[in-house]
Design a protein around this motif. Sequence first.
Motif, PDB file in Angstrom:
ATOM      1  N   MET A   1      46.531  89.928  96.965  1.00 43.04           N
ATOM      2  CA  MET A   1      46.589  88.830  96.004  1.00 43.04           C
ATOM      3  C   MET A   1      46.172  87.527  96.684  1.00 43.04           C
ATOM      4  N   ASN A   2      45.472  86.703  95.955  1.00 43.47           N
ATOM      5  CA  ASN A   2      44.993  85.451  96.521  1.00 43.47           C
ATOM      6  C   ASN A   2      45.971  84.310  96.207  1.00 43.47           C
ATOM      7  N   THR A   3      46.847  84.004  97.163  1.00 46.99           N
ATOM      8  CA  THR A   3      47.841  82.962  96.905  1.00 46.99           C
ATOM      9  C   THR A   3      47.276  81.590  97.269  1.00 46.99           C
ATOM     10  N   ASP A   4      47.812  80.573  96.612  1.00 45.24           N
ATOM     11  CA  ASP A   4      47.372  79.214  96.914  1.00 45.24           C
ATOM     12  C   ASP A   4      47.972  78.740  98.236  1.00 45.24           C
ATOM     13  N   VAL A   5      47.135  78.236  99.099  1.00 48.04           N
ATOM     14  CA  VAL A   5      47.606  77.652 100.353  1.00 48.04           C
ATOM     15  C   VAL A   5      48.137  76.245 100.090  1.00 48.04           C
ATOM     16  N   VAL A   6      47.464  75.560  99.164  1.00 47.00           N
ATOM     17  CA  VAL A   6      47.907  74.226  98.745  1.00 47.00           C
ATOM     18  C   VAL A   6      47.968  74.236  97.222  1.00 47.00           C
ATOM     19  N   ARG A   7      49.023  73.654  96.696  1.00 47.26           N
ATOM     20  CA  ARG A   7      49.107  73.561  95.239  1.00 47.26           C
ATOM     21  C   ARG A   7      49.692  72.210  94.828  1.00 47.26           C
ATOM     22  N   LEU A   8      48.952  71.478  94.004  1.00 46.96           N
ATOM     23  CA  LEU A   8      49.447  70.206  93.470  1.00 46.96           C
ATOM     24  C   LEU A   8      49.821  70.431  92.012  1.00 46.96           C
ATOM     25  N   THR A   9      50.983  69.913  91.610  1.00 48.59           N
ATOM     26  CA  THR A   9      51.410  70.049  90.220  1.00 48.59           C
ATOM     27  C   THR A   9      51.779  68.681  89.667  1.00 48.59           C
ATOM     28  N   GLU A  10      51.043  68.269  88.641  1.00 48.69           N
ATOM     29  CA  GLU A  10      51.310  67.000  87.952  1.00 48.69           C
ATOM     30  C   GLU A  10      51.485  65.839  88.934  1.00 48.69           C
ATOM     31  N   VAL A  11      50.571  65.728  89.874  1.00 46.14           N
ATOM     32  CA  VAL A  11      50.681  64.675  90.881  1.00 46.14           C
ATOM     33  C   VAL A  11      50.172  63.346  90.323  1.00 46.14           C
ATOM     34  N   ARG A  12      51.034  62.354  90.417  1.00 45.92           N
ATOM     35  CA  ARG A  12      50.665  60.983  90.026  1.00 45.92           C
ATOM     36  C   ARG A  12      50.839  60.079  91.236  1.00 45.92           C
ATOM     37  N   LYS A  13      49.932  59.121  91.360  1.00 42.55           N
ATOM     38  CA  LYS A  13      50.092  58.142  92.429  1.00 42.55           C
ATOM     39  C   LYS A  13      49.699  56.780  91.887  1.00 42.55           C
ATOM     40  N   THR A  14      50.635  55.859  91.949  1.00 39.10           N
ATOM     41  CA  THR A  14      50.322  54.497  91.520  1.00 39.10           C
ATOM     42  C   THR A  14      50.472  53.567  92.714  1.00 39.10           C
ATOM     43  N   TYR A  15      49.633  52.569  92.750  1.00 36.63           N
ATOM     44  CA  TYR A  15      49.717  51.544  93.789  1.00 36.63           C
ATOM     45  C   TYR A  15      50.123  50.229  93.144  1.00 36.63           C
ATOM     46  N   GLY A  16      50.682  49.349  93.961  1.00 37.07           N
ATOM     47  CA  GLY A  16      51.008  48.004  93.475  1.00 37.07           C
ATOM     48  C   GLY A  16      52.340  47.967  92.756  1.00 37.07           C
ATOM     49  N   GLY A  17      52.662  46.784  92.233  1.00 43.64           N
ATOM     50  CA  GLY A  17      53.955  46.593  91.578  1.00 43.64           C
ATOM     51  C   GLY A  17      53.868  46.834  90.087  1.00 43.64           C
ATOM     52  N   SER A  21      49.945  47.265  88.638  1.00 46.18           N
ATOM     53  CA  SER A  21      49.871  48.636  89.151  1.00 46.18           C
ATOM     54  C   SER A  21      48.541  49.296  88.796  1.00 46.18           C
ATOM     55  N   VAL A  22      48.068  50.103  89.743  1.00 44.87           N
ATOM     56  CA  VAL A  22      46.836  50.871  89.567  1.00 44.87           C
ATOM     57  C   VAL A  22      47.216  52.350  89.609  1.00 44.87           C
ATOM     58  N   ILE A  23      46.756  53.101  88.593  1.00 47.50           N
ATOM     59  CA  ILE A  23      47.014  54.542  88.612  1.00 47.50           C
ATOM     60  C   ILE A  23      45.851  55.203  89.346  1.00 47.50           C
ATOM     61  N   ALA A  24      46.105  55.667  90.554  1.00 45.83           N
ATOM     62  CA  ALA A  24      45.029  56.271  91.352  1.00 45.83           C
ATOM     63  C   ALA A  24      44.901  57.762  91.035  1.00 45.83           C
ATOM     64  N   LEU A  25      46.029  58.435  90.795  1.00 43.60           N
ATOM     65  CA  LEU A  25      46.021  59.840  90.360  1.00 43.60           C
ATOM     66  C   LEU A  25      46.911  59.955  89.144  1.00 43.60           C
ATOM     67  N   ASP A  26      46.407  60.642  88.115  1.00 43.56           N
ATOM     68  CA  ASP A  26      47.074  60.599  86.821  1.00 43.56           C
ATOM     69  C   ASP A  26      47.377  62.008  86.317  1.00 43.56           C
ATOM     70  N   GLY A  27      48.315  62.688  87.003  1.00 47.63           N
ATOM     71  CA  GLY A  27      48.720  64.017  86.551  1.00 47.63           C
ATOM     72  C   GLY A  27      47.745  65.107  86.955  1.00 47.63           C
ATOM     73  N   VAL A  28      47.554  65.259  88.275  1.00 44.85           N
ATOM     74  CA  VAL A  28      46.594  66.251  88.784  1.00 44.85           C
ATOM     75  C   VAL A  28      47.300  67.567  89.116  1.00 44.85           C
ATOM     76  N   THR A  29      46.813  68.660  88.532  1.00 45.14           N
ATOM     77  CA  THR A  29      47.344  70.001  88.804  1.00 45.14           C
ATOM     78  C   THR A  29      46.195  70.896  89.250  1.00 45.14           C
ATOM     79  N   ILE A  30      46.323  71.460  90.456  1.00 45.57           N
ATOM     80  CA  ILE A  30      45.253  72.329  90.970  1.00 45.57           C
ATOM     81  C   ILE A  30      45.766  73.137  92.156  1.00 45.57           C
ATOM     82  N   GLY A  31      45.226  74.353  92.306  1.00 39.30           N
ATOM     83  CA  GLY A  31      45.587  75.190  93.452  1.00 39.30           C
ATOM     84  C   GLY A  31      44.357  75.499  94.282  1.00 39.30           C
ATOM     85  N   PHE A  32      44.576  75.696  95.580  1.00 38.15           N
ATOM     86  CA  PHE A  32      43.498  76.054  96.502  1.00 38.15           C
ATOM     87  C   PHE A  32      43.818  77.406  97.139  1.00 38.15           C
TER      88      PHE A  32
END
Length: 251
Positions: A1-17, A21-32
């Motif tokens: 089976m091909n398992t994910d070595v890295v997996r991001l689920t609903e990743v959000r990243k905001t900068y500033g106050g 505020s700046v939304i740099a990542l807005d709910g990223v879900t992906i597996g590698f």
Amino acid sequence: MNTDVVRLTEVRKTYGGRRNSVIALDGVTIGFPRATFTAVMGPSGSGKSTFLHCAAGLDRPSSGSVLLAEQELSTLSEVDLTKLRRERVGFVFQAFNLMPAFSVQDNVTLPLRLAGKRADRDAVERVLTQVGLSDRRRHLPGELSGGQQQRVAIARALITRPAVLFADEPTGALDTRTAREVLNLLRASVDQAGQTIVMVTHDPVAASYADRVVFLADGRLVGELRNPTAEAVAERMTHLGAWADEQAGVR
Ligand code: ADP
């Protein structure tokens, strides 16, 4: 089976106050999945660097989860995160970041020594042969070409047998022919050694060496191409650029 070595689920990243505020990542879900090569592309400001930093444990997401080599990064202390990065993650950047006064061999074994481990002679030989530099082991970085220096950086990233190798514009400082050598080397490490690679690039030709290209725009994943050709990637990027301009009110 091909398992994910890295997996991001609903990743959000905001900068500033709160106000600016700046939304740099807005709910990223992906597996590698293991032994795959993925290129990450997108217009400038689309969140590629932020994505790489969050996926590699160099930065912490504002919310969401990152699983790397079966560890949930948000549960780790800074000390444990540093240890995980050092032992399980390889990095290759546009600037080779080699120690100028150290020989090729000493540059390559540096991560092991930093981790308090002995450099196993066979392992060093294997990785130097893999990158085609076993006859240059006593040279200093300044005595090598740009492509050779990047191959030293790749050997240094592979010596710890990382679960995943993150590359940020690894061919950005190289001419076309040398870039191709480096990309072939990355490709071979996936096909022959089962390495998992995630590479940020703006170059469609570089991206065409990957199994899959994923596209970011405005901090979101907006599509992917499997078994990409450089032409198909370039075509998709043109549309993405236009799309991003529209969102930003440029046209
Ligand atoms: P890319 O690598 O695709 O050019 P980045 O991840 O660098 O995109 O940036 C995504 C968004 O986040 C951009 O709008 C950028 O201005 C913003 N950003 C990135 N880093 C910071 C930071 N340290 N502080 C504030 N904003 C940032």
